[in-house]
Design a protein around this motif. Structure first.
Motif, PDB file in Angstrom:
ATOM      1  N   ILE A  47      25.379  43.065  35.471  1.00  0.00           N
ATOM      2  CA  ILE A  47      24.413  44.148  35.642  1.00  0.00           C
ATOM      3  C   ILE A  47      23.768  44.098  37.030  1.00  0.00           C
ATOM      4  CG2 ILE A  47      22.109  44.897  34.944  1.00  0.00           C
ATOM      5  CD1 ILE A  47      22.800  44.155  32.091  1.00  0.00           C
ATOM      6  N   SER A  48      23.339  42.885  37.410  1.00  0.00           N
ATOM      7  CA  SER A  48      22.577  42.739  38.657  1.00  0.00           C
ATOM      8  C   SER A  48      23.491  42.512  39.858  1.00  0.00           C
ATOM      9  CB  SER A  48      21.615  41.550  38.538  1.00  0.00           C
ATOM     10  OG  SER A  48      22.346  40.340  38.384  1.00  0.00           O
ATOM     11  N   GLY A  49      24.574  41.772  39.621  1.00  0.00           N
ATOM     12  CA  GLY A  49      25.405  41.290  40.724  1.00  0.00           C
ATOM     13  C   GLY A  49      24.987  39.904  41.196  1.00  0.00           C
ATOM     14  N   ASP A  50      24.129  39.236  40.432  1.00  0.00           N
ATOM     15  CA  ASP A  50      23.693  37.877  40.789  1.00  0.00           C
ATOM     16  C   ASP A  50      24.602  36.853  40.123  1.00  0.00           C
ATOM     17  OD1 ASP A  50      22.554  35.409  41.174  1.00  0.00           O
ATOM     18  OD2 ASP A  50      20.510  36.036  40.711  1.00  0.00           O
ATOM     19  N   PHE A  51      25.589  36.394  40.894  1.00  0.00           N
ATOM     20  CA  PHE A  51      26.517  35.359  40.416  1.00  0.00           C
ATOM     21  C   PHE A  51      26.261  34.033  41.124  1.00  0.00           C
ATOM     22  CE2 PHE A  51      28.813  39.355  39.592  1.00  0.00           C
ATOM     23  CZ  PHE A  51      29.020  39.214  38.224  1.00  0.00           C
ATOM     24  N   SER A  52      25.005  33.736  41.396  1.00  0.00           N
ATOM     25  CA  SER A  52      24.671  32.467  42.052  1.00  0.00           C
ATOM     26  C   SER A  52      25.228  31.293  41.258  1.00  0.00           C
ATOM     27  CB  SER A  52      23.150  32.320  42.155  1.00  0.00           C
ATOM     28  OG  SER A  52      22.837  30.993  42.543  1.00  0.00           O
ATOM     29  N   PRO A  53      25.805  30.301  41.958  1.00  0.00           N
ATOM     30  CA  PRO A  53      26.333  29.111  41.265  1.00  0.00           C
ATOM     31  C   PRO A  53      25.276  28.358  40.453  1.00  0.00           C
ATOM     32  CG  PRO A  53      26.398  28.847  43.677  1.00  0.00           C
ATOM     33  CD  PRO A  53      26.074  30.278  43.404  1.00  0.00           C
TER      34      PRO A  53
ATOM     35  N   GLY B  11      32.263  51.922  33.136  1.00  0.00           N
ATOM     36  CA  GLY B  11      31.650  52.590  34.284  1.00  0.00           C
ATOM     37  C   GLY B  11      30.700  51.733  35.099  1.00  0.00           C
ATOM     38  N   GLY B  12      30.693  50.438  34.823  1.00  0.00           N
ATOM     39  CA  GLY B  12      29.834  49.538  35.603  1.00  0.00           C
ATOM     40  C   GLY B  12      30.421  49.276  36.979  1.00  0.00           C
ATOM     41  N   GLU B  13      29.568  49.072  37.938  1.00  0.00           N
ATOM     42  CA  GLU B  13      30.033  48.753  39.291  1.00  0.00           C
ATOM     43  C   GLU B  13      30.021  47.240  39.494  1.00  0.00           C
ATOM     44  OE1 GLU B  13      29.004  49.561  44.030  1.00  0.00           O
ATOM     45  OE2 GLU B  13      27.499  50.007  42.525  1.00  0.00           O
ATOM     46  N   ILE B  14      31.187  46.683  39.782  1.00  0.00           N
ATOM     47  CA  ILE B  14      31.283  45.235  40.042  1.00  0.00           C
ATOM     48  C   ILE B  14      30.920  44.978  41.507  1.00  0.00           C
ATOM     49  CG2 ILE B  14      32.876  43.278  40.276  1.00  0.00           C
ATOM     50  CD1 ILE B  14      32.505  43.829  37.410  1.00  0.00           C
ATOM     51  N   LYS B  15      29.972  44.075  41.716  1.00  0.00           N
ATOM     52  CA  LYS B  15      29.631  43.667  43.077  1.00  0.00           C
ATOM     53  C   LYS B  15      30.161  42.254  43.282  1.00  0.00           C
ATOM     54  CE  LYS B  15      27.200  45.705  45.429  1.00  0.00           C
ATOM     55  NZ  LYS B  15      27.338  46.884  46.353  1.00  0.00           N
ATOM     56  N   ARG B  16      31.086  42.111  44.207  1.00  0.00           N
ATOM     57  CA  ARG B  16      31.591  40.765  44.517  1.00  0.00           C
ATOM     58  C   ARG B  16      30.445  39.938  45.087  1.00  0.00           C
ATOM     59  NH1 ARG B  16      35.170  40.106  41.067  1.00  0.00           N
ATOM     60  NH2 ARG B  16      36.170  42.118  40.799  1.00  0.00           N
ATOM     61  N   PHE B  17      30.462  38.635  44.773  1.00  0.00           N
ATOM     62  CA  PHE B  17      29.385  37.771  45.234  1.00  0.00           C
ATOM     63  C   PHE B  17      29.704  37.241  46.630  1.00  0.00           C
ATOM     64  CE2 PHE B  17      26.812  33.809  45.190  1.00  0.00           C
ATOM     65  CZ  PHE B  17      25.587  34.436  45.119  1.00  0.00           C
ATOM     66  N   GLU B  18      29.015  37.772  47.600  1.00  0.00           N
ATOM     67  CA  GLU B  18      29.218  37.350  48.990  1.00  0.00           C
ATOM     68  C   GLU B  18      27.890  36.870  49.543  1.00  0.00           C
ATOM     69  OE1 GLU B  18      32.513  40.755  50.179  1.00  0.00           O
ATOM     70  OE2 GLU B  18      30.385  41.299  50.104  1.00  0.00           O
ATOM     71  N   LYS B  19      27.943  35.917  50.469  1.00  0.00           N
ATOM     72  CA  LYS B  19      26.709  35.400  51.059  1.00  0.00           C
ATOM     73  C   LYS B  19      26.446  36.100  52.390  1.00  0.00           C
ATOM     74  CE  LYS B  19      24.804  32.013  49.558  1.00  0.00           C
ATOM     75  NZ  LYS B  19      23.686  31.918  48.567  1.00  0.00           N
ATOM     76  N   ALA B  83      20.211  40.298  45.366  1.00  0.00           N
ATOM     77  CA  ALA B  83      20.044  40.340  46.825  1.00  0.00           C
ATOM     78  C   ALA B  83      19.601  38.967  47.337  1.00  0.00           C
ATOM     79  CB  ALA B  83      19.025  41.412  47.207  1.00  0.00           C
ATOM     80  N   LEU B  84      18.624  38.366  46.654  1.00  0.00           N
ATOM     81  CA  LEU B  84      18.099  37.053  47.074  1.00  0.00           C
ATOM     82  C   LEU B  84      19.173  35.977  46.963  1.00  0.00           C
ATOM     83  CD1 LEU B  84      14.627  37.228  45.271  1.00  0.00           C
ATOM     84  CD2 LEU B  84      15.062  37.479  47.743  1.00  0.00           C
ATOM     85  N   ALA B  85      20.006  36.058  45.910  1.00  0.00           N
ATOM     86  CA  ALA B  85      21.058  35.050  45.693  1.00  0.00           C
ATOM     87  C   ALA B  85      22.082  35.055  46.814  1.00  0.00           C
ATOM     88  CB  ALA B  85      21.741  35.304  44.351  1.00  0.00           C
ATOM     89  N   ARG B  86      22.144  36.160  47.575  1.00  0.00           N
ATOM     90  CA  ARG B  86      23.101  36.272  48.679  1.00  0.00           C
ATOM     91  C   ARG B  86      22.598  35.638  49.980  1.00  0.00           C
ATOM     92  NH1 ARG B  86      24.828  39.548  44.944  1.00  0.00           N
ATOM     93  NH2 ARG B  86      26.929  40.436  45.029  1.00  0.00           N
ATOM     94  N   LEU B  87      21.326  35.222  50.006  1.00  0.00           N
ATOM     95  CA  LEU B  87      20.808  34.552  51.204  1.00  0.00           C
ATOM     96  C   LEU B  87      21.515  33.206  51.378  1.00  0.00           C
ATOM     97  CD1 LEU B  87      16.983  35.266  50.724  1.00  0.00           C
ATOM     98  CD2 LEU B  87      18.507  36.281  52.459  1.00  0.00           C
ATOM     99  N   PRO B  88      21.610  32.722  52.619  1.00  0.00           N
ATOM    100  CA  PRO B  88      22.228  31.409  52.839  1.00  0.00           C
ATOM    101  C   PRO B  88      21.487  30.326  52.053  1.00  0.00           C
ATOM    102  CG  PRO B  88      21.837  32.556  54.934  1.00  0.00           C
ATOM    103  CD  PRO B  88      21.149  33.361  53.870  1.00  0.00           C
ATOM    104  N   GLY B  89      22.227  29.424  51.427  1.00  0.00           N
ATOM    105  CA  GLY B  89      21.626  28.349  50.630  1.00  0.00           C
ATOM    106  C   GLY B  89      21.575  28.702  49.157  1.00  0.00           C
TER     107      GLY B  89
END
Lengths: 149, 149
Positions: A47-53, B11-19, B83-89
């Motif tokens: 839902i969110s896209g938060d796949f943090s490890p 119909g959900g949008e998949i967002k790949r997890f990228e940093k 969005a926050l989970a995509r920050l470095p670290g």
């Protein structure tokens, strides 16, 4: 509804939507609890896209201070949305403030406790103190402001 | 993964997890967007237990000031988690404050904009200003405090 069946089959806990009774005034208390299952973490990721490890990769999470995977903080606080929706009337969330105190684990049952702190029944606006517990340990605290139609 | 296929089929949008890259310091900006689909509202209902008619019953919602169903506010803000989970670290959310300014409709694409306001790189703590937009209209504003491992 297929999606609901799938959710149950994957171990999700269905909470029937029931309304709380009583009159909204200062000191009004309400409670709501739900078990956070593996499927909830998976779905919250989609839902969110938060796949943090920290939520999905046990090997990475084991090396952190959490010593293992934890539930998304905002998944825990999503239960507050459900608790508020059970108040008498149609509830619109205006403002939220939460402090994340301790991690929640997959399988934990989270209990929400709400207490109305300020009631403006003319403007139908309420400030509500919120605490979230797992086994009586506080995991989140804060407050919300809502408008009730 | 079955659940992901089902999510796409519904119909959900998949967002790949990228940093995101770069160095975390005052003024660092980041962006993230995702479309909120019908399936997201359905799944957020199951996960949280929030089946308020404001989100699920068009007839009831039409009679409110919203003039139709709206997305759960906390579903919109769950995108901030991603969005926050995509920050470095490895990002741990400590504290959040959000104001819900305007409703989000099913099908809307929500864009999150984050800006680091205070950076304590010794303690790895950051205060981040957050705005959420739909078509350049602000729907949520607030801030978060995070710890980054």
């Amino acid at each position: 509804m297929d999606i609901e069946k799938l959710y149950i089959n994957m171990g999700g806990e269905i909470k029937r939507f029931e309304k709380f009774g009583g009159k909204l005034e200062e000191g009004y208390e309400f409670f709501y609890k739900k078990r956070v299952a593996e499927v909830d973490v998976q779905l919250f990721g989609l839902i969110s896209g938060d796949f943090s490890p920290i939520h999905f990769d046990e090997n990475v999470a084991l090396q952190t201070r959490f010593k293992g995977r934890v539930v998304h903080g905002m998944l825990t606080t999503s239960l507050i949305s459900a608790a508020l929706a059970r108040l008498p009337g149609l509830v619109v969330i205006l403002e939220t403030y939460f402090v994340y105190i301790a991690p929640v684990r997959i399988g934990d049952e989270v209990e929400i406790k709400g207490v109305i702190q300020e009631a403006d029944s003319e403007k139908n606006r309420y400030k509500i103190n919120i605490d979230c517990f797992v086994n009586e340990k506080k995991v989140v605290e804060g407050w919300v402001k809502v408008l009730i139609w």
